[in-house]
Design a protein around this motif. Structure first.
Motif, short mmCIF file in Angstrom:
data_model
loop_
_atom_site.label_atom_id
_atom_site.label_comp_id
_atom_site.label_asym_id
_atom_site.label_seq_id
_atom_site.Cartn_x
_atom_site.Cartn_y
_atom_site.Cartn_z
N THR A 29 0.86 -1.18 0.00
CA THR A 29 0.00 0.00 0.00
C THR A 29 0.90 1.23 0.00
N HIS A 30 0.27 2.39 -0.07
CA HIS A 30 1.02 3.66 -0.05
C HIS A 30 0.26 4.63 0.84
N PHE A 31 0.99 5.29 1.75
CA PHE A 31 0.36 6.14 2.75
C PHE A 31 0.21 7.57 2.27
N PRO A 83 4.88 -11.59 1.75
CA PRO A 83 5.66 -10.42 2.14
C PRO A 83 4.89 -9.13 1.86
N THR A 84 5.31 -8.05 2.53
CA THR A 84 4.62 -6.78 2.38
C THR A 84 5.60 -5.66 2.09
N SER A 85 5.08 -4.61 1.46
CA SER A 85 5.85 -3.40 1.17
C SER A 85 4.95 -2.21 1.48
N LEU A 86 5.35 -1.41 2.47
CA LEU A 86 4.47 -0.35 2.98
C LEU A 86 5.09 1.04 2.99
N SER A 116 5.92 0.35 10.12
CA SER A 116 5.60 0.20 8.69
C SER A 116 6.72 -0.44 7.89
N HIS A 117 7.82 -0.79 8.52
CA HIS A 117 9.01 -1.18 7.75
C HIS A 117 8.84 -2.49 6.99
N SER A 118 8.27 -3.48 7.55
CA SER A 118 7.92 -4.76 6.91
C SER A 118 9.06 -5.32 6.05
N ASP A 119 8.71 -6.07 4.99
CA ASP A 119 9.72 -6.77 4.20
C ASP A 119 10.48 -5.83 3.26
#
Length: 355
Positions: free
Chosen positions: A157-159, A185-188, A200-203
């Motif tokens: 997602t994108h904040f 995995p996630t990308s935030l 929010s750091h995640s993968d």
């Protein structure tokens, strides 16, 4: 040759990448190099960011350029693909793609690929630009899981307000609620989230403006965040004028002297990428000394107050932005953001790479 120049500092890019890795030590860093690396030059910036775990771009030709230059990292198309013919090339060059709408899923379902592709499935958590709304995200994920040519999936997602007081608490909670139970995995995190919100750091983290040494956070300087400017925009004085009390300089006579004033004429204007609407009084440096601009920016020239810099003369060095005059200072004075100014440096400006 006009003395104007933009210098790209590879050491600064490396430093800023190190800052990102230090702030998010357990995440892979995908350096955002879209828009010709925010005006720094795609391959120039990639050289300085070569230790990044991945690159994010907007257009397929940018991604292919990176591959053909020998970069083996993950390369992600942030808006995905626009037609099915691009899908074959993306798979051929092992380019990862964002999927943000049903039509892009249909492309993957309908095209028979000989090689698999990597997908980042985007959720709209409040930005309302791209992405599946939370209510339809799970069904989109289920469809992707059934497509044989999809090698793997990353949820992203994108904040919208990571750089503002509203923060990311609500959209992050929404994302986590919807993706609970999915083992992907996630990308935030964008630049601001990377610096402000460790949760929010995640993968994967996806720093953009941070990489280039400008601040992603309103009210916090890049220097305070430990960043170094990757671009120095410079020129020289090409003339000196002396105004007497009551005399003006430039179009519209937007500056009128109230005392004897020495004015340095700088070889840079809005056709070079310096914003025309920058007001009189904006910071500029001449021969290493901070001073101010005077009057209205012209197409090819602008004016600096050198009254208190007695040694300034034709040929004196001018920093328009860089280490001494942060690009964010010029952007704030102009009512915009550093991103825009860095991206807007004109093609006629020569670039030099050091470091």
């Amino acid at each position: 040759m006009r003395p104007i120049q933009a210098t790209i500092h590879l050491d600064a890019l490396r430093h800023n990448l190190a800052v990102a890795k230090h702030r998010a030590p357990n995440s892979k860093v995908m350096a955002v190099v879209k828009a010709n690396a925010y005006g720094h030059g795609l391959l120039r910036a990639a050289e300085g960011l070569s230790q990044a775990d991945g690159f994010a771009v907007l257009e397929l030709n940018e991604a292919i350029s990176l591959r053909e230059a020998g970069y083996l990292q993950t390369i992600l198309l942030l808006e995905g693909l626009f037609d099915r013919t691009e899908l074959v090339d993306a798979a051929k060059y092992d380019i990862s793609i964002v999927v943000h709408c049903e039509q892009q899923i249909e492309m993957l379902e309908q095209v028979n690929l000989s090689t698999s592709t990597h997908v980042f499935l985007k959720m709209n958590t409040g930005m309302n630009r791209l992405g599946f709304i939370p209510e339809t995200y799970a069904s989109a994920l289920t469809r992707l899981e059934k497509i044989k040519s999809v090698a793997d999936i990353t949820m992203m997602t994108h904040f919208a307000t990571a750089d503002e007081d509203a923060g990311i608490v609500a959209p992050l909670a929404r994302f986590k609620e919807v993706t609970k139970g999915f083992d992907y995995p996630t990308s935030l995190a964008n630049s601001a989230a990377l610096l402000r919100y460790p949760a929010s750091h995640s993968d994967w983290v996806r720093p953009g403006i941070l990489m280039y040494g400008a601040s992603p956070v309103s009210g916090q300087s890049a220097h305070a965040l430990g960043l170094q400017p990757a671009m120095t925009f410079t020129s020289e004085l090409i003339a000196v004028q002396v105004l007497q009390d009551g005399e003006s300089v430039g179009y519209g006579q937007k500056f009128t002297a109230h005392k004897t004033t020495r004015v340095g004429v700088v070889a840079c204007g809005y056709a070079d990428g310096y914003p025309r609407h920058t007001p009189s009084g904006t910071a500029i440096a001449v021969d290493g000394q901070l001073t101010r601009t005077l009057g209205r920016v012209s197409m090819d020239m602008l004016f600096a107050d050198i009254t208190d810099i007695p040694d300034a003369a034709i040929g004196s060095q001018v920093e328009l932005w860089g280490a001494q005059v942060p690009v964010d200072v010029i952007a704030e004075a102009s009512g915009t953001v550093g991103y825009e100014l860095l991206c807007a440096v004109a093609p006629r400006v020569p670039f030099k790479v050091i470091g």
